[in-house]
Design an enzyme around this catalytic site. Structure first.
Site, PDB file in Angstrom:
ATOM      1  N   ASP A   8      38.261 -40.219   6.015  1.00  0.00           N
ATOM      2  CA  ASP A   8      39.193 -40.224   4.662  1.00  0.00           C
ATOM      3  C   ASP A   8      38.667 -38.712   4.173  1.00  0.00           C
ATOM      4  OD1 ASP A   8      36.602 -40.643   3.662  1.00  0.00           O
ATOM      5  OD2 ASP A   8      37.085 -42.094   2.462  1.00  0.00           O
ATOM      6  N   CYS A  65      33.516 -41.357   6.558  1.00  0.00           N
ATOM      7  CA  CYS A  65      34.036 -41.331   5.283  1.00  0.00           C
ATOM      8  C   CYS A  65      32.812 -40.970   4.321  1.00  0.00           C
ATOM      9  CB  CYS A  65      34.335 -42.803   4.812  1.00  0.00           C
ATOM     10  SG  CYS A  65      33.148 -44.173   4.849  1.00  0.00           S
ATOM     11  N   THR A  67      30.272 -42.703   2.840  1.00  0.00           N
ATOM     12  CA  THR A  67      28.998 -43.329   3.112  1.00  0.00           C
ATOM     13  C   THR A  67      29.114 -43.616   4.845  1.00  0.00           C
ATOM     14  OG1 THR A  67      29.965 -45.520   2.796  1.00  0.00           O
ATOM     15  CG2 THR A  67      28.669 -44.288   0.987  1.00  0.00           C
ATOM     16  N   HIS A  98      21.565 -49.868  23.459  1.00  0.00           N
ATOM     17  CA  HIS A  98      21.582 -51.402  23.135  1.00  0.00           C
ATOM     18  C   HIS A  98      22.906 -51.895  22.844  1.00  0.00           C
ATOM     19  CE1 HIS A  98      17.008 -51.461  22.336  1.00  0.00           C
ATOM     20  NE2 HIS A  98      17.323 -50.899  23.442  1.00  0.00           N
ATOM     21  N   HIS A 133      21.216 -56.135  27.401  1.00  0.00           N
ATOM     22  CA  HIS A 133      21.993 -55.742  26.523  1.00  0.00           C
ATOM     23  C   HIS A 133      23.643 -55.996  26.691  1.00  0.00           C
ATOM     24  CE1 HIS A 133      18.464 -54.137  24.532  1.00  0.00           C
ATOM     25  NE2 HIS A 133      18.408 -53.504  25.723  1.00  0.00           N
TER      26      HIS A 133
HETATM   27  C1  RB5 Z   1      35.906 -42.687  -1.109  1.00  0.00           C
HETATM   28  O1  RB5 Z   1      35.737 -42.572  -2.427  1.00  0.00           O
HETATM   29  C2  RB5 Z   1      34.617 -43.772  -0.604  1.00  0.00           C
HETATM   30  O2  RB5 Z   1      34.625 -45.019  -1.287  1.00  0.00           O
HETATM   31  C3  RB5 Z   1      34.944 -43.796   0.833  1.00  0.00           C
HETATM   32  O3  RB5 Z   1      34.760 -42.482   1.309  1.00  0.00           O
HETATM   33  C4  RB5 Z   1      33.555 -44.413   1.370  1.00  0.00           C
HETATM   34  O4  RB5 Z   1      32.526 -44.095   1.228  1.00  0.00           O
HETATM   35  C5  RB5 Z   1      33.722 -45.945   1.522  1.00  0.00           C
HETATM   36  O5  RB5 Z   1      33.122 -46.702   2.245  1.00  0.00           O
END
Ligand code: RB5
Length: 143
Positions: A8, A65, A67, A98, A133
């Protein structure tokens, strides 16, 4: 290896850096977007990348993304996908050894880009250990 990659907006810059690294290694890349830092919805990109891997169009997938959390959740909803969200080289090594992870998720806002490349390298170069595993990954694939 043929790698599907997607992100994203929060993972876009890291996706571009990873593509450059994979190209240098000689891997082939299918980029499923996004194409800029304009806000988009990560489930669309996680699903697209996971479907490319689950269908066999790509051997492995990498998703980013902000996080790595949301896009890994999306990817893991696709049957046959084992997507590991990694924040260290050790996690990348273990998710291959694993979990036989066929996808890697990274956080563009939470993981240093140079560390992310080391994580990608380890994810690409580490083999599944099999043995006990395999029984567990078979259980995952049956869910
Ligand atoms: C987008 O703002 C953010 O929520 C997305 O990139 C991600 O971190 C979601 O888990």
């Amino acid at each position: 290896m043929l790698i599907a990659i997607a992100s994203d907006h929060g993972g876009f810059a890291l996706k571009e850096k990873i593509k450059e690294y994979l190209r240098q290694r000689g891997d082939k890349i299918v980029d499923l977007g996004t194409t800029s830092e304009e806000s988009v919805d990560y489930p669309i990109y996680g699903k697209a990348c996971a479907e490319a891997v689950a269908s066999g169009k790509a051997e492995r997938g990498i998703v980013c993304c902000g996080t790595g959390i949301g896009i890994s959740i999306a990817a893991n909803k696709v049957k046959g996908i084992r997507c590991g969200l990694c924040t260290s080289v050790e996690m990348a090594e273990l998710t291959r050894k694993h979990n036989n992870a066929n996808m890697l998720a990274l956080g563009g806002r939470t993981t240093d880009p140079d560390l992310a490349i080391e994580i990608v390298k380890t994810f690409m170069d580490t083999e599944f250990e099999g043995g006990r595993h395999k029984r567990r990954t078979d259980m995952l694939d049956e869910m």
